[in-house]
Each structure stands twice: as structure tokens, then as C-alpha cells.
Design an enzyme around this catalytic site. Sequence first.
Site, mmCIF file in Angstrom:
data_model
loop_
_atom_site.group_PDB
_atom_site.id
_atom_site.type_symbol
_atom_site.label_atom_id
_atom_site.label_comp_id
_atom_site.label_asym_id
_atom_site.label_seq_id
_atom_site.Cartn_x
_atom_site.Cartn_y
_atom_site.Cartn_z
ATOM 1 N N HIS A 64 -25.181 0.967 32.292
ATOM 2 C CA HIS A 64 -24.200 1.702 33.079
ATOM 3 C C HIS A 64 -24.151 2.970 32.512
ATOM 4 O O HIS A 64 -24.028 3.054 31.204
ATOM 5 C CB HIS A 64 -22.959 0.943 32.522
ATOM 6 C CG HIS A 64 -23.002 -0.482 33.215
ATOM 7 N ND1 HIS A 64 -22.369 -1.708 32.753
ATOM 8 C CD2 HIS A 64 -22.939 -0.741 34.796
ATOM 9 C CE1 HIS A 64 -22.396 -2.507 33.578
ATOM 10 N NE2 HIS A 64 -22.835 -2.078 34.683
ATOM 11 N N GLU A 67 -21.764 4.335 29.396
ATOM 12 C CA GLU A 67 -21.729 3.714 28.203
ATOM 13 C C GLU A 67 -22.625 4.121 26.965
ATOM 14 O O GLU A 67 -23.602 3.809 26.525
ATOM 15 C CB GLU A 67 -22.103 2.207 28.469
ATOM 16 C CG GLU A 67 -20.962 1.728 29.538
ATOM 17 C CD GLU A 67 -21.181 0.183 29.948
ATOM 18 O OE1 GLU A 67 -20.486 -0.230 30.771
ATOM 19 O OE2 GLU A 67 -22.245 -0.494 29.488
ATOM 20 N N HIS A 162 -24.230 -2.775 25.928
ATOM 21 C CA HIS A 162 -23.129 -2.145 26.659
ATOM 22 C C HIS A 162 -22.020 -1.575 25.961
ATOM 23 O O HIS A 162 -21.868 -2.100 24.587
ATOM 24 C CB HIS A 162 -22.633 -3.085 27.745
ATOM 25 C CG HIS A 162 -23.632 -3.483 29.003
ATOM 26 N ND1 HIS A 162 -23.560 -2.751 29.975
ATOM 27 C CD2 HIS A 162 -24.905 -3.944 28.754
ATOM 28 C CE1 HIS A 162 -24.548 -3.282 30.697
ATOM 29 N NE2 HIS A 162 -25.527 -4.110 29.908
ATOM 30 N N GLU A 226 -21.679 -6.464 24.162
ATOM 31 C CA GLU A 226 -20.772 -5.511 24.259
ATOM 32 C C GLU A 226 -20.147 -4.845 23.101
ATOM 33 O O GLU A 226 -19.782 -5.716 22.048
ATOM 34 C CB GLU A 226 -19.403 -5.972 25.113
ATOM 35 C CG GLU A 226 -19.764 -6.521 26.406
ATOM 36 C CD GLU A 226 -19.968 -5.462 27.329
ATOM 37 O OE1 GLU A 226 -19.705 -4.314 27.226
ATOM 38 O OE2 GLU A 226 -20.345 -5.843 28.689
HETATM 39 ZN ZN LIG Z 1 -22.048 -2.147 30.800
#
Ligand SMILES: [Zn+2]
Length: 347
Positions: A64, A67, A162, A226
Site C-alpha cells: 500500500h 504506508e 504495513h 501492521e
Molecule cells: Zn497495508
Amino acid sequence: MNVQPLLENGQFLAMSRQQPELFSHPIIFTLKDETQVTITSPGVIQFIPNNEYQRSIVLSCGVHGNETAPIEICDDLVQDILCGRLSLRQPLLVLFANLPAMDIAERFVEENMNRLFSGAHSQETQGIKSNIERLRAAELEQSVVDFYQAVNSSEKWHLDLHTAIRESKNEKFAVYPFLHGQPWSQQALSLLLACGINTILLSNAPTTTFSYFSSHQCGANAFTVELGKVKPFGGNDMYDFQQLIDTLRTWLCQPVIELKDFNEDDFEIFKIHQIINRQQTDFKLNFADDTPNFSDFPVGYVLAEESSTQYIVTEKGESIVFPNAKVALGQRALLTVVPTKIDENII
Ligand SMILES: [Zn+2]
């Protein structure tokens, strides 16, 4: 290509973004410490040290594009290796995944790349056959397969890094891909703990994420990690990630890494309870936009609704993760998770 500037400034990411044509053909060169460097395309760089090694490690970031923290962590790492400030003991593949999305500071250009792995990039959905995310997902899969094959070590790892769209009650957490009944790894969980990640979300089904691809297709210890909330480039406080950065560097540069013995009490472990997909255009979530991940709601609470359907909390402690009402129709708008134990299915 003259690699001298790359060795002096280490700006592989910046060059990949600003002059991708430099890397349109594979480039191989050797660092002072005899580590072999292979660049196969913009944003794809592999390092193989000239010593005996124990594990092959893939770090991916920017699946992404907005990020930024993981991108900055990997950029620093690559710069330090190229400039000779860091000497690897373990083979490493770094993937800066979605370069065009980074350039526009968006999650993606055409389509969420983290729904395009395990072959999904080649399956036509809603009239889409090909776009830059699909082509890149296929290329990234191939570079992971080629790397593990070239290195041929018994231990394979992949951390897909992420940051989340929203705050989280458990700031850092990892998604453990579905293992089809195979046991979870104590060593992998201990490594995550050493990185400052004590919240684990056990996936219960195959997915089209990058980490599931490496886990299922390549037999890697793979995780979607994350690391906190999305911030713009330069807006991250690297102190928040110091434990992860230090652990990764030790893990990459030492033959062994001392890890705390696995103890389930050190972790908060969740399993997926409901997967709520947006089916209608009037889909809406019944909680505030800034509600943190892992917030729980009482049994009976209506979490989301759309024409003719209500999505209701059914378990005590049921908590929300990854809510996003704006996803495309048919895509996941919300996960709910419940606390669980790993029990004996772990080695
Ligand atoms: Zn992500």
C-alpha cells in the site's frame, strides 16, 4: 549501468521511483564485504552474503503506497547495506512494492494490491484483466520464488510490512496466514515479540494477501505485520519502531539471534470470527470513523448494515479490525475477531 552512485549514496528507492529505466535490465554487482547484489527491476533488490547462512529473509513494504513507515525502515536498511554501514550474514530480498502509488501518496493506483496474490492478479474481476497492481503482484510473486530458490536455505521468512489506516488499541499486530492445519511456529512468534509485536491474529481461511502466498506457496514463515497508523513520508517517529529495527538488524547480521522462550501469556491472540463484505452501495458502519482497531462491542450491537442485512456482534469480546466502508462492492469492509488460545497446535 554505473553502480558507483548507488554505492555512494545508497538511494536505491529514490532512483527506482525517479529513474525506473535505470533498472529495466537486471544488474548484478558485489559489495566490499563480498555480498552479491542483484537488482531485477525497480524496487526489487536482493543481497546474498558470501558466507554460510541459516535463513532467507524477504522484507516487503509499500504494497500500500501510502504506508510510509515500513518504506522508510526498508529504505534505511538498503542504504546502510549498499553504503557498507551494515554487513549481512543472511540473504535478504527487499521489495518496495507499489512505486506508482507511493508517488501519488495513495494506498493504490487502480486496485488494492494485497488482494491480488496467489494468482488473483490473473483472474478477471468486474471486467478488470490487467493494471499496474496486477502486473506488479505477478512480478513480486516471481521474485520471491526465484529468491528462495537461489538461496536454497532450510528456513524461509517473509515479513510484509504495513501500517493501518486507523489507530489501534493494540498498536502493532501481525496476521498469521491460514496454515491449513499445520502447527504455528513458536520461533516465529518469539521473533515477532522481539520486534515489539505481541498481538497475533490467526487467519482461518486462504486469502489473496502477499503473506499467504509466501506461506502457502513457498513454505515460508510469513506474516502481514501492521506497525501503527499511516503517516506521510517524514512524519513517522522512528523511535516507535526502534525495537523492530534493532531486532531485524540483529536477525539479518548475526548467525543466531537470542529469543525469549515462547510463553503464550506474553501474547494477545485473536481468531477471525466474522468477515463482513460490502454487498450494497448503502453499506455503512455503525461506529465512529476514528474507532481504533481491536475495539470491542457488546453482544447484540449492530456493527454494520446495508439494505436488508444487519451485521451483529454475537460473541463476548468480539472486536473490530480493518473497518473500511469505502471498499469496492464484494470486498471485505470489516473483520471481527475474538480472543483465543493457541493451545497445543504449535511447535
Ligand atoms: Zn497495508
